[in-house]
Design an enzyme around this catalytic site. Structure first.
Site, mmCIF file in Angstrom:
data_model
loop_
_atom_site.group_PDB
_atom_site.id
_atom_site.type_symbol
_atom_site.label_atom_id
_atom_site.label_comp_id
_atom_site.label_asym_id
_atom_site.label_seq_id
_atom_site.Cartn_x
_atom_site.Cartn_y
_atom_site.Cartn_z
ATOM 1 N N GLU A 199 -5.916 -0.462 -95.007
ATOM 2 C CA GLU A 199 -7.362 -0.666 -94.911
ATOM 3 C C GLU A 199 -8.065 -0.206 -96.186
ATOM 4 O OE1 GLU A 199 -10.171 -2.325 -93.366
ATOM 5 O OE2 GLU A 199 -9.229 -1.548 -91.542
ATOM 6 N N ASP A 203 -10.100 -2.532 -99.100
ATOM 7 C CA ASP A 203 -11.509 -2.341 -99.440
ATOM 8 C C ASP A 203 -11.711 -2.177 -100.940
ATOM 9 O OD1 ASP A 203 -12.139 -2.469 -96.775
ATOM 10 O OD2 ASP A 203 -12.279 -0.306 -96.491
ATOM 11 N N SER A 403 -12.712 -6.675 -92.292
ATOM 12 C CA SER A 403 -12.614 -5.637 -93.316
ATOM 13 C C SER A 403 -12.209 -6.220 -94.654
ATOM 14 C CB SER A 403 -11.615 -4.557 -92.894
ATOM 15 O OG SER A 403 -10.390 -5.130 -92.508
#
Length: 483
Positions: A199, A203, A403
């Site tokens: 994750e 990002d 995301s």
């Protein structure tokens, strides 16, 4: 509401003078704490929040009715009160939120998914990369940041950390054809050891490759609020900093019904404070469609996500290519989160857009499933399907979820901010009122292909053209909730 007029943003000191509690409130709360022996407290710069430490016995005296017990599950333990607390009448009118008392840990789902690679022919692209995004969203080699006063940020939670070596490897493989930075300029908070988180890697790599050559910060938030993301701690950290990036993207969220209303309302105050300072805050809409919660044996309801459902952030949903291996037009990504808040009323800026959507011929689910007067989300969407990410020095294909779309949209907003700052204009700030005003003037169009939470196709989706870049806007996605 603390939002300032368009382009007229507040300094941290000006914001402090606006939200600082009265002398009476400060005296009452300080006396109450000191009378119970609580003196270990930190006050944020704006003066409207205290973080205090006390043992369980003292907390029980401070908060009548609370009874704290240590609960153990395997190697994890928490101290919680199963009974509600009350406040001394002398301070009850001065305090709007006491956190960290009741909620138990829950199993978390990630806001991204991966899938196995498929065999494709050579003329197709093999997944979304920076070059694919730049082609789709009309970003040329000259679409990079150059202004020294422009910056952007993403936040890490749940013990997720990026590794600088992964970012360098990602840019070596996928960063060709445009100028970019190789390193994060500022990491605020602890960087954990061990393996990198997928994750966090996603990002950082995509906000820096879309918002190319723009100074990037990472806010690393250790610990948890009652086992979940410490969103409030992160926002309080921003309230203590006089200089922060203009755009913030966050790819995490919780079920709205798993949080106390007081906690969410307090976070909303911090979002309003950020907007008053000219910050743009983006949250991913989630990857569970409208979500589903069984409230009785024969009744299900949709399950909104927070902070995606906050009226004071811009929420980003997801799309995918019609042909997943070619740069074609976009359709809704079937997992993309969306729906209506059960806590927050619909803000004025979206009333007209939502009314048009609800009047559309799309077949709606039973009204008992959702709150049609609540805040509707997401506000915007971008590609969220089949990304390449480098994590732990290994290129990983087919990473998908909102995301991914959130840092991409954030990077594009940072490019727009760069152009605005060069021209002597203010940064974009809180985006939603301006975004919804663009409806009907030729800058927005519907995406009418895909699967919707409220019917057979996604209605209410829009596209905004700003500074020559294609920005996609939408709300209303597929539900996994069956009657």
């Amino acid at each position: 509401m603390l939002l300032s007029p368009a382009g007229q943003f507040l300094s941290l000191e000006e914001l402090r003078s606006l939200v600082r509690p009265s002398d009476e409130t400060q005296r009452a709360v300080r006396t109450w704490l000191e009378n119970h022996g609580v003196r270990s407290c930190d006050r944020i710069v704006t003066g409207d929040f205290l973080q205090c430490q006390a043992d369980a016995r003292t907390a029980e005296r401070l908060l009548p009715g609370a009874q704290f017990v240590r609960y153990v599950n395997g190697d994890r333990s928490v101290i919680r009160s199963s009974s509600p607390y009350s406040l001394d009448p002398d301070v009850a009118s001065h305090i709007d939120f006491v956190g960290g008392l009741h909620r138990f840990p829950q199993t978390r789902r990630s806001l991204r998914r991966t899938r196995r690679a498929k065999e494709v022919t050579a003329e197709f692209h093999l997944g979304v990369t920076p070059s694919v995004l730049r082609q789709r969203y009309n970003l040329s080699a000259s679409d990079i940041g150059t202004h020294p006063n422009n910056s952007q940020a993403c936040a890490q939670f749940l013990e997720q950390y990026f590794h600088p070596a992964d970012l360098s490897e990602f840019m070596s493989i996928f960063g060709r054809g445009f100028e970019h930075r190789w390193e994060v300029d500022h990491v605020i908070g602890p960087q954990g050891g061990g393996g990198a988180g997928l994750e966090a890697s996603l990002d950082v790599e995509y906000i820096m490759s879309t918002g190319a050559n723009i100074s990037t910060w990472v806010f690393s938030n250790a610990g948890r609020h009652e086992s979940q993301e410490p969103f409030l701690d992160w926002m309080l950290l921003l309230s203590n900093m006089s200089s922060v990036p203009w755009v913030h993207t966050i790819s995490y969220g919780d079920d709205e019904d798993s949080l106390s209303v007081a906690f969410m309302q307090r976070i909303n105050v911090e979002f309003m404070k950020a907007a008053a300072r000219g910050l743009t805050v983006l949250f991913a809409s989630g990857d569970d469609g409208a979500g589903c919660r069984q409230v009785s044996k024969d009744r299900n309801v949709f399950r909104p996500s927070f902070p995606a459902s906050s009226p004071y952030v811009t929420t980003v949903g997801g799309t995918s290519f019609k042909n997943p291996f070619q740069v074609t037009h976009e359709v809704t990504d079937y997992i993309s989160g969306g729906g209506f808040s059960n806590v927050f009323a619909m803000p004025d800026y979206q009333v007209s857009a939502v009314a048009d959507y609800l009047r559309s011929p799309v077949k709606m689910p039973p009204e008992s499933y959702y709150n049609r007067s609540g805040r509707a989300y997401p506000d915007v969407a971008a590609l969220s399907d089949n990304y390449w990410v480098v994590t732990n020095r290994v290129p990983v294909p087919w990473v998908s979820g909102t995301s991914a779309s959130t840092p991409v949209f954030g990077g594009i907003l940072s490019l727009i901010n760069d152009q605005r700052i060069k021209r002597g204009l203010s940064p974009l700030g809180f985006l939603n009122p301006a975004l919804y005003r663009l409806r009907g003037n030729g800058a927005l169009y519907d995406v009418s292909c895909g699967v919707s939470v409220f019917g057979g196709h996604m209605s209410g989706a829009s596209t905004c053209i700003a500074e020559g870049n294609l920005l996609r806007s939408s709300w209303g996605k597929k539900s996994f909730c069956s009657p």
